[in-house]
Design a protein around this motif. Sequence first.
Motif, PDB file in Angstrom:
ATOM      1  N   ARG A  63      43.575 -80.045-108.367  1.00  0.00           N
ATOM      2  CA  ARG A  63      42.798 -79.161-109.241  1.00  0.00           C
ATOM      3  C   ARG A  63      42.358 -79.867-110.517  1.00  0.00           C
ATOM      4  N   THR A  64      43.241 -80.660-111.129  1.00  0.00           N
ATOM      5  CA  THR A  64      42.908 -81.268-112.425  1.00  0.00           C
ATOM      6  C   THR A  64      42.208 -82.623-112.298  1.00  0.00           C
ATOM      7  N   GLU A  65      42.063 -83.125-111.107  1.00  0.00           N
ATOM      8  CA  GLU A  65      41.532 -84.486-110.883  1.00  0.00           C
ATOM      9  C   GLU A  65      40.238 -84.766-111.661  1.00  0.00           C
ATOM     10  N   VAL A  66      39.279 -83.848-111.632  1.00  0.00           N
ATOM     11  CA  VAL A  66      37.981 -84.080-112.288  1.00  0.00           C
ATOM     12  C   VAL A  66      38.142 -84.324-113.788  1.00  0.00           C
ATOM     13  N   MET A  67      39.202 -83.766-114.381  1.00  0.00           N
ATOM     14  CA  MET A  67      39.413 -83.923-115.819  1.00  0.00           C
ATOM     15  C   MET A  67      39.799 -85.351-116.207  1.00  0.00           C
ATOM     16  N   PHE A  68      40.257 -86.116-115.250  1.00  0.00           N
ATOM     17  CA  PHE A  68      40.648 -87.507-115.531  1.00  0.00           C
ATOM     18  C   PHE A  68      39.444 -88.454-115.488  1.00  0.00           C
ATOM     19  N   GLY A  69      38.307 -87.941-115.044  1.00  0.00           N
ATOM     20  CA  GLY A  69      37.089 -88.745-114.956  1.00  0.00           C
ATOM     21  C   GLY A  69      36.293 -88.690-116.251  1.00  0.00           C
ATOM     22  N   PRO A  70      35.026 -89.097-116.181  1.00  0.00           N
ATOM     23  CA  PRO A  70      34.185 -89.104-117.382  1.00  0.00           C
ATOM     24  C   PRO A  70      33.852 -87.689-117.869  1.00  0.00           C
ATOM     25  N   SER A  71      33.463 -87.587-119.110  1.00  0.00           N
ATOM     26  CA  SER A  71      33.082 -86.292-119.683  1.00  0.00           C
ATOM     27  C   SER A  71      31.730 -85.846-119.117  1.00  0.00           C
ATOM     28  N   GLY A  72      31.472 -84.536-119.240  1.00  0.00           N
ATOM     29  CA  GLY A  72      30.181 -84.010-118.796  1.00  0.00           C
ATOM     30  C   GLY A  72      30.170 -83.521-117.356  1.00  0.00           C
ATOM     31  N   TYR A  73      31.352 -83.305-116.782  1.00  0.00           N
ATOM     32  CA  TYR A  73      31.425 -82.785-115.409  1.00  0.00           C
ATOM     33  C   TYR A  73      32.046 -81.390-115.428  1.00  0.00           C
ATOM     34  N   VAL A  74      31.828 -80.655-114.350  1.00  0.00           N
ATOM     35  CA  VAL A  74      32.256 -79.266-114.271  1.00  0.00           C
ATOM     36  C   VAL A  74      33.678 -79.158-113.722  1.00  0.00           C
ATOM     37  N   TYR A  75      34.519 -78.436-114.444  1.00  0.00           N
ATOM     38  CA  TYR A  75      35.866 -78.116-113.977  1.00  0.00           C
ATOM     39  C   TYR A  75      35.921 -76.604-113.794  1.00  0.00           C
ATOM     40  N   THR A  76      35.926 -76.164-112.534  1.00  0.00           N
ATOM     41  CA  THR A  76      36.067 -74.734-112.238  1.00  0.00           C
ATOM     42  C   THR A  76      37.435 -74.513-111.610  1.00  0.00           C
ATOM     43  N   TYR A  77      37.969 -73.340-111.836  1.00  0.00           N
ATOM     44  CA  TYR A  77      39.212 -72.941-111.169  1.00  0.00           C
ATOM     45  C   TYR A  77      39.237 -71.427-111.100  1.00  0.00           C
ATOM     46  N   VAL A  78      40.078 -70.895-110.230  1.00  0.00           N
ATOM     47  CA  VAL A  78      40.177 -69.449-110.072  1.00  0.00           C
ATOM     48  C   VAL A  78      41.472 -68.964-110.691  1.00  0.00           C
ATOM     49  N   MET A  79      41.356 -67.911-111.511  1.00  0.00           N
ATOM     50  CA  MET A  79      42.515 -67.299-112.147  1.00  0.00           C
ATOM     51  C   MET A  79      42.385 -65.785-111.995  1.00  0.00           C
ATOM     52  N   HIS A  80      43.370 -65.148-111.407  1.00  0.00           N
ATOM     53  CA  HIS A  80      43.324 -63.684-111.170  1.00  0.00           C
ATOM     54  C   HIS A  80      42.014 -63.281-110.485  1.00  0.00           C
ATOM     55  N   THR A  81      41.610 -63.987-109.466  1.00  0.00           N
ATOM     56  CA  THR A  81      40.380 -63.754-108.680  1.00  0.00           C
ATOM     57  C   THR A  81      39.081 -64.084-109.422  1.00  0.00           C
ATOM     58  N   HIS A  82      39.164 -64.459-110.705  1.00  0.00           N
ATOM     59  CA  HIS A  82      37.953 -64.814-111.445  1.00  0.00           C
ATOM     60  C   HIS A  82      37.791 -66.329-111.486  1.00  0.00           C
ATOM     61  N   CYS A  83      36.555 -66.791-111.277  1.00  0.00           N
ATOM     62  CA  CYS A  83      36.251 -68.211-111.439  1.00  0.00           C
ATOM     63  C   CYS A  83      35.982 -68.458-112.921  1.00  0.00           C
ATOM     64  N   LEU A  84      36.557 -69.526-113.466  1.00  0.00           N
ATOM     65  CA  LEU A  84      36.309 -69.908-114.856  1.00  0.00           C
ATOM     66  C   LEU A  84      35.642 -71.276-114.877  1.00  0.00           C
ATOM     67  N   VAL A  85      34.750 -71.484-115.843  1.00  0.00           N
ATOM     68  CA  VAL A  85      34.005 -72.748-115.903  1.00  0.00           C
ATOM     69  C   VAL A  85      34.315 -73.500-117.200  1.00  0.00           C
ATOM     70  N   ASN A  86      34.588 -74.786-117.029  1.00  0.00           N
ATOM     71  CA  ASN A  86      34.903 -75.688-118.136  1.00  0.00           C
ATOM     72  C   ASN A  86      34.014 -76.917-118.050  1.00  0.00           C
ATOM     73  N   VAL A  87      33.820 -77.563-119.202  1.00  0.00           N
ATOM     74  CA  VAL A  87      33.125 -78.842-119.262  1.00  0.00           C
ATOM     75  C   VAL A  87      34.174 -79.902-119.557  1.00  0.00           C
ATOM     76  N   VAL A  88      34.275 -80.904-118.699  1.00  0.00           N
ATOM     77  CA  VAL A  88      35.216 -82.003-118.913  1.00  0.00           C
ATOM     78  C   VAL A  88      34.786 -82.765-120.168  1.00  0.00           C
ATOM     79  N   SER A  89      35.776 -83.098-120.998  1.00  0.00           N
ATOM     80  CA  SER A  89      35.503 -83.780-122.267  1.00  0.00           C
ATOM     81  C   SER A  89      36.519 -84.902-122.445  1.00  0.00           C
ATOM     82  N   GLY A  90      36.447 -85.566-123.569  1.00  0.00           N
ATOM     83  CA  GLY A  90      37.392 -86.652-123.829  1.00  0.00           C
ATOM     84  C   GLY A  90      37.025 -87.911-123.061  1.00  0.00           C
ATOM     85  N   LYS A  91      37.752 -88.966-123.332  1.00  0.00           N
ATOM     86  CA  LYS A  91      37.485 -90.248-122.667  1.00  0.00           C
ATOM     87  C   LYS A  91      38.047 -90.245-121.251  1.00  0.00           C
TER      88      LYS A  91
END
Length: 194
Positions: A63-91
């Motif tokens: 689930r967290t793999e994309v966060m270890f890559g470059p910034s500017g990518y989409v990190y989605t996950y499901v919590m309580h049946t809702h999809c949440l959207v994040n932007v990967v940041s940091g180095k």
Amino acid sequence: MYQPLDPTFYQQSTLELAQSLIGKLLVKETMQGEASGWIVETEAYLGAVDRAAHSFENRRTKRTEVMFGPSGYVYTYVMHTHCLVNVVSGKEGSPEAVLIRAVEPYTGIDLMYERRGMNKRERELTSGPGKLTKALGIVKEDYGRPIFERPLYIAEGRNVEEIEAGKRIGIDNSGEAKDYPWRFWEKGNRFVSK
């Protein structure tokens, strides 16, 4: 026609990015049409040092793999049946992200009503992280996409007079991290989550 922001926009610190995203336009193109909204609320998650982050202590999972890559990518996950959207940041190698918590509807509002149920008040359409993904048609399968390319992207926005900061929401079990003032919102905007 909007143009996605350049990938270099995402190369700022996570706390700066969380504030820079306020007022930008989040756009999703689907077979049903385009829907977009001005970002009015975000939360920063500082990875390894942030007890509230999925990647706390560099926890690396499928689930967290994309966060270890470059910034500017989409990190989605499901919590309580809702999809949440994040932007990967940091180095790269530093698993950080910015959660998009609320947007103000801009285009495709009829489509948003269709997706969210016709009986909703306009303020209810996108005033929360699970609401906005449903309204815009953002799905778990958007995971790993570059947020600087169609069909899911962030474009230049509108001017925001004042940004406020405070505690993040819904992370009461995260020790001292629950008190970090890493939630940002456009002052006075009625679409900010309650």
